[in-house]
Design a protein around this motif. Sequence first.
Motif, PDB file in Angstrom:
ATOM      1  N   MET A   1       0.850  -1.192   0.000  1.00  0.00           N
ATOM      2  CA  MET A   1       0.000   0.000   0.000  1.00  0.00           C
ATOM      3  C   MET A   1       0.885   1.240   0.000  1.00  0.00           C
ATOM      4  O   MET A   1       1.790   1.368   0.825  1.00  0.00           O
ATOM      5  CB  MET A   1      -0.909   0.002   1.228  1.00  0.00           C
ATOM      6  CG  MET A   1      -1.856   1.179   1.286  1.00  0.00           C
ATOM      7  SD  MET A   1      -2.888   1.133   2.749  1.00  0.00           S
ATOM      8  CE  MET A   1      -3.826   2.628   2.500  1.00  0.00           C
ATOM      9  N   ASN A   5      -5.113   7.454   2.028  1.00  0.00           N
ATOM     10  CA  ASN A   5      -6.077   8.388   1.439  1.00  0.00           C
ATOM     11  C   ASN A   5      -6.644   9.219   2.590  1.00  0.00           C
ATOM     12  O   ASN A   5      -7.618   8.839   3.236  1.00  0.00           O
ATOM     13  CB  ASN A   5      -7.182   7.613   0.714  1.00  0.00           C
ATOM     14  CG  ASN A   5      -8.173   8.519   0.003  1.00  0.00           C
ATOM     15  OD1 ASN A   5      -8.374   9.674   0.383  1.00  0.00           O
ATOM     16  ND2 ASN A   5      -8.829   7.992  -1.020  1.00  0.00           N
ATOM     17  N   TYR A 183     -11.069   1.759   7.800  1.00  0.00           N
ATOM     18  CA  TYR A 183     -10.364   2.231   6.607  1.00  0.00           C
ATOM     19  C   TYR A 183      -9.468   1.131   6.041  1.00  0.00           C
ATOM     20  O   TYR A 183      -9.447   0.891   4.829  1.00  0.00           O
ATOM     21  CB  TYR A 183      -9.538   3.466   6.948  1.00  0.00           C
ATOM     22  CG  TYR A 183      -8.590   3.882   5.850  1.00  0.00           C
ATOM     23  CD1 TYR A 183      -9.042   4.624   4.769  1.00  0.00           C
ATOM     24  CD2 TYR A 183      -7.244   3.510   5.890  1.00  0.00           C
ATOM     25  CE1 TYR A 183      -8.176   4.990   3.742  1.00  0.00           C
ATOM     26  CE2 TYR A 183      -6.380   3.872   4.879  1.00  0.00           C
ATOM     27  CZ  TYR A 183      -6.842   4.610   3.801  1.00  0.00           C
ATOM     28  OH  TYR A 183      -5.991   4.950   2.789  1.00  0.00           O
ATOM     29  N   GLU A 187      -9.677  -0.598   2.294  1.00  0.00           N
ATOM     30  CA  GLU A 187      -8.549  -0.634   1.365  1.00  0.00           C
ATOM     31  C   GLU A 187      -8.178  -2.071   1.000  1.00  0.00           C
ATOM     32  O   GLU A 187      -7.779  -2.357  -0.140  1.00  0.00           O
ATOM     33  CB  GLU A 187      -7.346   0.090   1.962  1.00  0.00           C
ATOM     34  CG  GLU A 187      -7.531   1.595   2.110  1.00  0.00           C
ATOM     35  CD  GLU A 187      -7.618   2.317   0.768  1.00  0.00           C
ATOM     36  OE1 GLU A 187      -7.418   1.686  -0.294  1.00  0.00           O
ATOM     37  OE2 GLU A 187      -7.893   3.536   0.766  1.00  0.00           O
ATOM     38  N   LYS A 190     -10.600  -3.283  -1.585  1.00  0.00           N
ATOM     39  CA  LYS A 190     -10.306  -2.663  -2.879  1.00  0.00           C
ATOM     40  C   LYS A 190      -9.069  -3.265  -3.536  1.00  0.00           C
ATOM     41  O   LYS A 190      -8.936  -3.246  -4.769  1.00  0.00           O
ATOM     42  CB  LYS A 190     -10.098  -1.153  -2.700  1.00  0.00           C
ATOM     43  CG  LYS A 190     -11.346  -0.371  -2.358  1.00  0.00           C
ATOM     44  CD  LYS A 190     -11.002   1.109  -2.200  1.00  0.00           C
ATOM     45  CE  LYS A 190     -12.233   1.959  -1.934  1.00  0.00           C
ATOM     46  NZ  LYS A 190     -11.895   3.399  -1.777  1.00  0.00           N
ATOM     47  N   THR A 191      -8.152  -3.793  -2.722  1.00  0.00           N
ATOM     48  CA  THR A 191      -6.851  -4.218  -3.219  1.00  0.00           C
ATOM     49  C   THR A 191      -6.795  -5.692  -3.591  1.00  0.00           C
ATOM     50  O   THR A 191      -6.206  -6.063  -4.612  1.00  0.00           O
ATOM     51  CB  THR A 191      -5.763  -3.932  -2.160  1.00  0.00           C
ATOM     52  OG1 THR A 191      -5.772  -2.540  -1.848  1.00  0.00           O
ATOM     53  CG2 THR A 191      -4.384  -4.335  -2.659  1.00  0.00           C
ATOM     54  N   LYS A 331      -0.646   1.216   7.028  1.00  0.00           N
ATOM     55  CA  LYS A 331      -0.299   0.669   5.722  1.00  0.00           C
ATOM     56  C   LYS A 331       0.195  -0.767   5.847  1.00  0.00           C
ATOM     57  O   LYS A 331      -0.122  -1.631   5.024  1.00  0.00           O
ATOM     58  CB  LYS A 331       0.759   1.558   5.059  1.00  0.00           C
ATOM     59  CG  LYS A 331       0.223   2.919   4.643  1.00  0.00           C
ATOM     60  CD  LYS A 331       1.310   3.966   4.493  1.00  0.00           C
ATOM     61  CE  LYS A 331       2.273   3.663   3.394  1.00  0.00           C
ATOM     62  NZ  LYS A 331       3.241   4.792   3.207  1.00  0.00           N
TER      63      LYS A 331
END
Length: 351
Positions: A1, A5, A183, A187, A190-191, A331
């Motif tokens: 990552m 954002n 969050y 992510e 989405k990844t 991250k």
Amino acid sequence: MKNINFDLLNDIVTTPGIPGFEHAIRKRIIEEIKDVVDEYYTDNIGNLITVIKGKRNPEDKKVMVAAHMDEIGFMVSHIDDNGFVKFIPLGGFDPKTVTSMRVIVHGSKDLIGVMGSKPVHSMSPEERNKVVKLDEYFIDLGLPKEEVEQYIQPGNPISRKQDLIKVGNMLNGKSLDDRICVYALIETLKTIKNPAYDVYGVFTVQEEVGLRGAHVAGHGIDPDFGIALDVTVANDIPGIPAEKKVTAMGNGVAVKLYDSGTICDIRMVEHLKRSASLVDLPFQTEILPAGGTDTAGIQRMAKNGAIAGALSVPMRYLHQTTEMAHEEDVKGMVTTLVKALETMDESTWEY
């Protein structure tokens, strides 16, 4: 990552959603994940459950990953003759940190207020040496009783009012417990492209009042494997001896070994450690002497139990007015989790 954002994280942190009143944050999460998951639905208690199908699943294995979307807050219990609002807490607060804190009372119209208590000038010498108890506070809305009651009534939820900011290398704001992991789960969804097994990404409700959402979701999904995402204590501050630090900021995502509700399955512990190593990321281990997470609900409520563990973001000032986390640890959680889900079929799960 690559990068956090910040705008999305700020949106997630500032959207209200105290235990039992998670509708606004649930709606916001749906906006982010609806086009990247294979399926999503809400169960009867309010958990948002997403599904991403795995690449190889001959035995219909299921992995439940949970981050709780509720935040600590309050509920209106009484409005006095002068319009001051009394409340009960929903979740655990450190009372000494709420003085003069701004809040939002969510009634038929949202009203901004301030947490008030007796000023130090009016305290006796004995009172000055005591920590003000939470039930001694009130909320000042700056309005008379008649106007307050036009919009507010007992049972209305109360959230904290505060934006997310950067402080040095740190993220600082309210409700990072557990919106920082909400969050991270967004992510991750989405990844991830090719998880080994079907992934049930669950945004749970009412964790702060007893892991209630995780119990329901764990029972309903009946996962084989479980990973909770939450924050943990970073006692890397002055005045605390090294043996009590739990974790340290910036040293990587923490792989949980133990908290007061869970002894993490050693098989999952080793899988999560291996996953961090595969992506060349630092990690630390976590033994949390007090406090529990959704790990317990996942582990216990599946029909035959789940092979469960957790990843944690180290955090300073937990359950205080503002909380602090290191973005590299966040991250690291996402990158480690993605690898863990993609390689779930490569670890040995037998005893």
